[in-house]
Design a protein around this motif. Structure first.
Motif, PDB file in Angstrom:
ATOM      1  N   LEU A   1       1.124  -0.914   0.099  1.00 16.59           N
ATOM      2  CA  LEU A   1      -0.013  -0.116  -0.008  1.00 16.59           C
ATOM      3  C   LEU A   1       0.581   1.361   0.019  1.00 16.59           C
ATOM      4  O   LEU A   1       0.614   2.084  -0.762  1.00 16.59           O
ATOM      5  N   HIS A   2       2.019   1.129   0.738  1.00 13.42           N
ATOM      6  CA  HIS A   2       2.794   2.190   1.305  1.00 13.42           C
ATOM      7  C   HIS A   2       3.825   2.475   0.097  1.00 13.42           C
ATOM      8  O   HIS A   2       4.517   3.857  -0.495  1.00 13.42           O
TER       9      HIS A   2
ATOM     10  N   LEU B   1      -0.807   3.671  -6.508  1.00 12.84           N
ATOM     11  CA  LEU B   1      -1.502   4.491  -5.493  1.00 12.84           C
ATOM     12  C   LEU B   1      -0.626   4.402  -3.887  1.00 12.84           C
ATOM     13  O   LEU B   1      -0.482   3.694  -3.799  1.00 12.84           O
ATOM     14  N   ARG B   2      -0.398   5.656  -3.782  1.00  9.87           N
ATOM     15  CA  ARG B   2       0.399   5.538  -1.914  1.00  9.87           C
ATOM     16  C   ARG B   2      -0.726   5.442  -1.465  1.00  9.87           C
ATOM     17  O   ARG B   2      -1.853   6.401  -0.830  1.00  9.87           O
ATOM     18  N   ILE B   3      -1.095   4.207  -0.433  1.00  7.34           N
ATOM     19  CA  ILE B   3      -2.157   4.943   0.388  1.00  7.34           C
ATOM     20  C   ILE B   3      -2.244   4.428   1.603  1.00  7.34           C
ATOM     21  O   ILE B   3      -1.184   3.616   1.918  1.00  7.34           O
ATOM     22  N   VAL B   4      -2.290   5.401   2.396  1.00  3.90           N
ATOM     23  CA  VAL B   4      -2.471   5.037   3.622  1.00  3.90           C
ATOM     24  C   VAL B   4      -3.847   4.471   4.944  1.00  3.90           C
ATOM     25  O   VAL B   4      -5.046   5.291   4.086  1.00  3.90           O
ATOM     26  N   HIS B   5      -3.644   3.165   5.257  1.00  2.00           N
ATOM     27  CA  HIS B   5      -4.857   3.068   5.970  1.00  2.00           C
ATOM     28  C   HIS B   5      -5.419   3.394   6.788  1.00  2.00           C
ATOM     29  O   HIS B   5      -7.031   3.937   6.825  1.00  2.00           O
ATOM     30  N   ARG B   6      -5.141   3.544   7.355  1.00  2.00           N
ATOM     31  CA  ARG B   6      -6.350   4.909   8.976  1.00  2.00           C
ATOM     32  C   ARG B   6      -6.254   3.666   9.528  1.00  2.00           C
ATOM     33  O   ARG B   6      -7.213   4.593  10.662  1.00  2.00           O
TER      34      ARG B   6
ATOM     35  N   THR C   1       4.053  16.648   2.388  1.00  2.00           N
ATOM     36  CA  THR C   1       4.882  15.621   3.460  1.00  2.00           C
ATOM     37  C   THR C   1       3.409  15.073   4.526  1.00  2.00           C
ATOM     38  O   THR C   1       4.165  14.377   4.902  1.00  2.00           O
ATOM     39  N   HIS C   2       2.956  15.805   4.216  1.00  2.00           N
ATOM     40  CA  HIS C   2       1.907  14.650   5.184  1.00  2.00           C
ATOM     41  C   HIS C   2      -0.095  14.925   4.825  1.00  2.00           C
ATOM     42  O   HIS C   2      -0.210  16.587   3.979  1.00  2.00           O
TER      43      HIS C   2
ATOM     44  N   LEU D   1      -1.457  13.488   9.342  1.00  2.00           N
ATOM     45  CA  LEU D   1      -1.043  11.610   8.708  1.00  2.00           C
ATOM     46  C   LEU D   1       0.090  11.772   6.935  1.00  2.00           C
ATOM     47  O   LEU D   1       0.026  12.275   6.492  1.00  2.00           O
ATOM     48  N   THR D   2       0.612  10.815   7.954  1.00  2.00           N
ATOM     49  CA  THR D   2       1.182   9.964   6.831  1.00  2.00           C
ATOM     50  C   THR D   2       0.990   8.747   6.986  1.00  2.00           C
ATOM     51  O   THR D   2       0.808   8.438   8.107  1.00  2.00           O
ATOM     52  N   TYR D   3       2.525   8.115   6.632  1.00  2.00           N
ATOM     53  CA  TYR D   3       1.972   6.160   6.092  1.00  2.00           C
ATOM     54  C   TYR D   3       2.904   5.847   7.075  1.00  2.00           C
ATOM     55  O   TYR D   3       2.160   4.890   7.432  1.00  2.00           O
TER      56      TYR D   3
END
Length: 700
Positions: A499-500, A505-510, A541-542, A564-566
């Motif tokens: 995911l990261h 797509l760079r995705i943050v699951h959260r 950056t975030h 929020l970042t990865y």
């Protein structure tokens, strides 16, 4: 053969008159002489008291229709279509079960008897027609496809509305014809675009004819949409058949020996054929005709007759604008009234209706790139959402186990009507996961959007969630040995690394937590629930966003400031890894009142150099080295400063033993009581102190 009850001589190339001695077969119940070259008049079969079905379609019969046929009521199935009966013999009414389609050879070559056409007069000219054959009304883009869900039958003329209808001819061989045989429903998952048009289709064992009435005369483009949704391409019984038929447009052969599966190069695949047609008498006729080829006896009903999924008819010319002057005059008179009504309408909309836009139209307008299921399919698969099939409950809603007609086991996530964020999370999850494929990410089969009903359909995970396996009710817990826990931990790490770093797509699951990690038959982990996921854009950056997630798994910088970042996922992973080692829930386990949670206890044990106290007592002491490595990686991932947390690719490498675990803080005097509690209560104080500490260490 006077004991005969069923005489079926269809497509046998018979000629001459119908033998009168058939009337001596008194037990006869079904007489089918369709698709031959029989001629002359229909004999008097009035004495056949048990005769229920008479099929004489597609012959050369002429003369008047016998009175004994006209007198039969709607319980009898009688098909006299495609013959040369005299127009004067038309019955006084157009009875549905007395099919006279194309029975008259009038000068205008109309597709129905004159009286049938006159029953539905044309009020104005039409310039297009769109039908979802066998399915419900649906909207694709800006085109509305009309529903076509009449169950039809072996001899039936169906005037759906004043401007179009269809005729169905013939009964399926070797079965007792029932109404549900004339609409096919797909038996597997459909992945094509606009799958709503292909979840069902209209079938007929002999001839199926659609007619569009009230069309303005001129040139038209006709598009026919096909998809084979009955046959399979596996080794099952449903892969044995062949469907071959002809297509006529305006009685001209357009397709000869058409095989849907062959033309589309597979089942559940779309093939579209486009034709030009000329309308001269306001009627357009499209006929799908079985020509006696293909499978007739196996695997089951509906395998050999024609099949059609959707029809689209568009004029090649623009509608006339004769009413322009009238509109100008009327517009001048009512313009003031329209303005007043518009203002009142806007006010009414804002006050009463503004918040009630149809959820279905709103979501379908987004052109969701996934397969579509019907609500009827979902209900059937889950046995009408039987409580016995309920396998989970979350903030989104309930989750049910289901079984599709082809035997595929699915998990259906049902949107809670009380979920305020439902639409957004629904669309977000589809948008995220439908573009991703990885062994450690759960697979999305499709969705269902009908009215207020929203569902997501996933692959079924036999062993439910990691949370239930570790610390669920006693009867659901699994005996997870060390090798299995290590495999699960590495699998989760690989999924997050994809995911990261691995996907386009760079995705943050959260919302990484044990309840969102599912286990398949082999206890391999798959990350699920992408309703809160965010894109991590490289140029930023975030992400500053509203805080959403689960207490106990959220990184401090995100929980307090929405930063929020990865690295927020890395922190959540660290908590999950600790829970895997300890077999305990982070928020529910407290050794004593001095500790905030499992993670707090882990920091203290690391400070004291006694990490093995964390390891689940069920595991024994055979895996000390691997267990200590996993704990150190988990503590490293849960560092209060996101800058000090590793990337997930580095985590995978450390867990697999390919690289050493970085130990940033080893001096117990540095990580004292005051700093420990700040890690949970004032994260950014810890970050500034950690930064100062790093500078001090660097200078040293």
């Amino acid at each position: 053969m006077k004991g005969m009850t069923r005489l079926m001589l269809r497509s046998c190339n018979l000629s001459g008159p119908i033998p009168a001695h058939i009337s001596e077969m008194t037990p006869l119940q079904i007489l089918d002489l369709s698709f031959n070259r029989l001629e002359g008049k229909v004999p008097d079969f009035e004495g056949l008291a048990y005769l229920q079905s008479l099929f004489l379609t597609s012959n050369l019969l002429n003369g008047p229709i016998p009175d004994w046929i006209k007198s039969r009521d709607s319980r009898y199935q009688i098909d006299l279509s495609y013959n040369n009966f005299s127009e004067s013999s038309a019955p006084p009414t157009c009875r549905e079960t007395l099919n006279l389609f194309e029975s008259f050879s009038g000068q205008n070559n109309l597709t129905l008897g004159r009286e049938c056409l006159q029953t539905y007069p044309c009020s104005k000219d039409r310039y297009s027609l769109h039908i979802n054959c066998g399915g419900s009304a649906t909207t694709i883009g800006n085109i509305e496809y009309e529903g076509d869900q009449n169950q039809a039958g072996p001899a039936k003329f169906v005037p759906n509305i004043a401007s179009w209808g269809f005729s169905s001819s013939g009964s399926f061989w070797d079965v007792n014809s029932t109404s549900d045989q004339y609409i096919a429903n797909n038996v597997s998952i459909l992945r094509m675009n606009n799958s709503e048009l292909f979840t069902s289709a209209r079938l007929s064992p002999l001839s199926l004819t659609y007619y569009a009435r009230c069309l303005a005369n001129g040139n038209y483009t006709v598009k026919l949409y096909f998809a084979e949704i009955v046959f399979r391409d596996n080794k099952s019984f449903y892969s044995l058949g062949r469907r071959i038929f002809d297509v006529y447009i305006q009685e001209k052969l357009a397709l000869k020996n058409f095989d849907v599966e062959n033309a589309a190069q597979g089942v559940d695949k779309v093939v579209v054929r486009e034709f030009k047609a000329i309308v001269r008498n306001k009627v357009l006729q499209i006929r799908f005709h079985w020509a006696g080829k293909g499978t007739t006896g196996a695997p089951e009903r509906g395998t050999y007759g024609p099949l059609i999924s959707a029809i689209s008819v568009e004029s090649d010319f623009s509608p006339p604008n004769d009413d322009k002057k009238i509109f100008i005059i009327v517009g001048a008179v009512v313009s003031v009234l329209l303005l007043i009504f518009m203002i009142l309408g806007i006010l009414m909309w804002k006050i009463y209706i503004g918040g009630r836009i149809s959820r279905e139209k709103e979501l379908r307008g987004l052109d969701l790139q996934t397969g579509f299921f019907t609500y009827r399919q979902i209900k059937a698969a889950t046995d009408n959402f039987d409580v016995a099939n309920k396998i989970g409950e979350g903030g989104f809603g309930s989750v049910y186990k289901g079984i599709l007609l082809d035997g595929t086991i699915i998990a259906v996530k049902k949107l809670s009507s009380k979920s305020n964020q439902g639409n957004r999370e629904f669309v977000n999850e589809i948008g995220m996961i439908s573009a991703l494929q990885h062994p450690n990410l759960v697979r999305l089969y499709g969705c269902c959007v009908e009215g207020n009903q929203l569902f997501l359909v996933y692959e079924y995970m036999e062993n439910n969630s990691l949370a239930r396996a570790l610390f669920g009710p006693e009867e659901y817990r699994l005996e997870l040995d060390w090798a299995t826990r290590q495999k699960i931990c590495i699998g989760i790490a690989r999924g997050l690394a994809f995911l990261h770093e691995g996907s386009t797509l760079r995705i943050v699951h959260r919302d990484i937590k044990t309840t969102n990690v599912l286990l398949d038959t082999d206890l391999s982990p798959k990350i699920s629930d992408f309703g809160l996921a965010k894109l991590d854009e490289e140029e930023k950056t975030h992400i500053s966003t509203r805080v959403a997630g689960t207490i106990g798994y959220m990184a401090p910088e995100y929980a307090l400031w929405g930063y929020l970042t990865y690295k927020a996922d890395v922190y959540s992973f660290g908590v999950v890894a600790l829970e895997l080692v300890a077999g305990k829930n982070n928020m529910k386990y407290r050794p004593n009142e001095d500790y905030v949670c499992l993670l707090d206890w882990a920091f203290v044990l690391m400070q004291k150099g006694n990490l093995m106290e964390l390891v689940d007592s069920k595991l024994g002491s055979e895996f000390n080295e691997e267990a200590v490595r996993m704990i150190k990686v988990a503590v490293l991932c849960t560092n209060s400063s996101p800058a000090l947390r590793p990337a997930m690719s580095a985590v995978v490498s450390m867990l697999e033993g390919r690289t050493a675990v970085n130990e940033l803080i080893t001096d117990p005097s540095i990580f004292g009581e005051e700093l420990r509690f700040k890690a949970f209560r004032h994260p950014f104080d810890v970050i500034s102190e950690a930064d100062s500490l790093i500078q001090s260490l660097d200078s040293t």
